[in-house]
Design an enzyme around this catalytic site. Structure first.
Site, short mmCIF file in Angstrom:
data_model
loop_
_atom_site.label_atom_id
_atom_site.label_comp_id
_atom_site.label_asym_id
_atom_site.label_seq_id
_atom_site.Cartn_x
_atom_site.Cartn_y
_atom_site.Cartn_z
N SER A 45 2.41 -2.25 4.97
CA SER A 45 1.82 -1.99 3.70
C SER A 45 0.22 -1.38 3.90
CB SER A 45 1.66 -3.11 2.80
OG SER A 45 2.81 -3.55 2.29
N HIS A 73 0.75 2.36 4.75
CA HIS A 73 0.83 3.08 3.52
C HIS A 73 -0.50 3.52 3.26
CE1 HIS A 73 5.11 3.45 2.47
NE2 HIS A 73 5.14 2.12 2.52
N CYS A 84 3.03 -12.84 4.12
CA CYS A 84 3.27 -11.54 3.46
C CYS A 84 4.85 -11.50 3.77
CB CYS A 84 2.39 -10.43 4.00
SG CYS A 84 2.92 -9.02 2.95
#
Length: 365
Positions: free
Chosen positions: A44, A47, A168
């Site tokens: 993430s 990204h 996470c």
């Protein structure tokens, strides 16, 4: 007052992080100052660096973090100085309808995705300029200030590198299996993509007794890791993938998980299922990535396709549960970590991720 903290800062237009010094404010009422012990290097984060997702800038990156409570603001009662905590990248407001109904993972009052504390402020500055903590965590920093609801106490015996991943990827994978899909013992499952989240899904599938567990990936190294973590079969993507899975499962998988975030693999999920099967989108694609699904075929076969956000994790409930499973030897999170690095090595870790190398890199402070 404030303190200096070495941190990895990202600015729009660059794929690289600048390891520099930011100023971190003392905790305001309802917030907690954490001295970071470890931070995961997650897809993430990549990204954002690669421009797939748009966020405020400049940003201290990192959202998988664990550390020690250094100070607390007025009114904080959940944690105390000296507690070991895992940071949640989606802090709940605890007041909206979703939170009050036990669904804090879809809280409508959180400002995490704005990278802001509940009062709309940021605790970080750099040369007088406001800096945003990624998802109101900013764990790639020696210090972080987070809302009380985003700091979850765990036993001191859990190492920080393990705890950071629980925050996470492990919670996301475990929650996708347990909270979202509700996988039952003895049922078949396929996992497409065996990076950190995919391996976490496989760990959870093994824990709940799924069988067979089929891992799909292009990388032979990652498929070898998948076998180590509990996959009973491994396959390389091909035009005949659905037929191969049908042969192994005698008609298609009961559950299918996509852990990459690619439009093409998401679109293929229903074809991997048996009638009545459930597909779960766990990997997150770039912004504005519509997916085409044959709705008639999906409905006629009684299949379902659902999205999994953070594995429908309730951090105050699930982080301690996962920590206890690790301490009991039933969830070997430490085996996910292939590289322990320093903060200065963070750009190299992201380059390795782009090349499809490594399982999980963790920054250890």
């Amino acid at each position: 007052m404030s303190r200096s903290s070495r941190a990895a800062v990202h600015r729009h237009g660059s794929q690289d992080l600048d390891v520099t010094v930011v100023d971190v404010a003392d905790p305001a009422p309802g917030t907690v100052l954490v001295r970071m012990g470890a931070s995961g290097v997650c897809g993430s984060d990549r990204h954002v660096l690669d421009g797939d997702w748009t966020l405020p800038s400049p940003t201290v990156m990192g959202h998988e973090g664990a550390g020690t409570v250094e100070a607390i603001g007025d009114g904080v009662t959940d944690v105390a100085v000296g507690d070991h905590v895992i940071l949640s990248w989606f802090y709940p407001c605890r007041r909206c309808t979703a939170c009050l109904s036990g669904k804090s993972y879809v809280c409508t009052g959180s400002r995490s995705e704005e990278c802001l504390l509940p009062d709309g402020s940021s605790p970080l500055t750099l040369d007088g300029e406001r800096v945003f903590p990624y998802l109101t965590v900013g764990s790639m920093s020696e210090y972080a200030v987070v809302p009380e609801a985003g700091a979850i106490r765990i036993p001191d015996e859990v190492p920080f590198d393990v705890a950071s991943l629980i925050g996470c990827s492990v919670a996301t994978g475990f929650g996708a299996v347990v909270n979202d899909a509700g996988v039952e013992a003895g049922t078949s499952a396929v996992v497409v993509g065996t990076g950190g989240v995919g391996l976490s899904i496989i760990l959870a599938l093994r824990l709940v007794g799924a069988n067979p567990i089929i891992a799909v990936d292009l990388s032979e190294d990652k498929l070898a890791a998948a076998r180590e973590f509990g996959a009973t079969h491994t396959l390389v993507p091909s035009d005949g993938l659905a037929e191969e899975i049908a042969a192994i499962t005698q008609g298609g998988a009961a559950y299918a998980f996509e852990a990459i975030g690619r439009v093409q693999t998401i679109e293929s999920l229903p074809s991997l299922l048996a009638p009545g099967g459930k597909a779960v989108i766990v990997g997150l694609p770039p912004e504005d990535s519509p997916v085409s699904i044959d709705a008639l075929a999906l409905a006629e076969s009684g299949k379902s396709l659902i999205g999994s956000n953070y594995g429908s994790t309730v951090p105050g409930r699930d982080f301690p549960r996962l920590a206890a499973l690790y301490l009991a030897g039933r969830l070997p999170v430490d085996r996910l970590i292939s590289h322990r690095i320093g903060l200065d090595d963070v750009n190299e870790a992201f380059d390795a991720m782009r090349r499809g190398e490594r399982a999980r890199s963790v920054i250890v402070f």
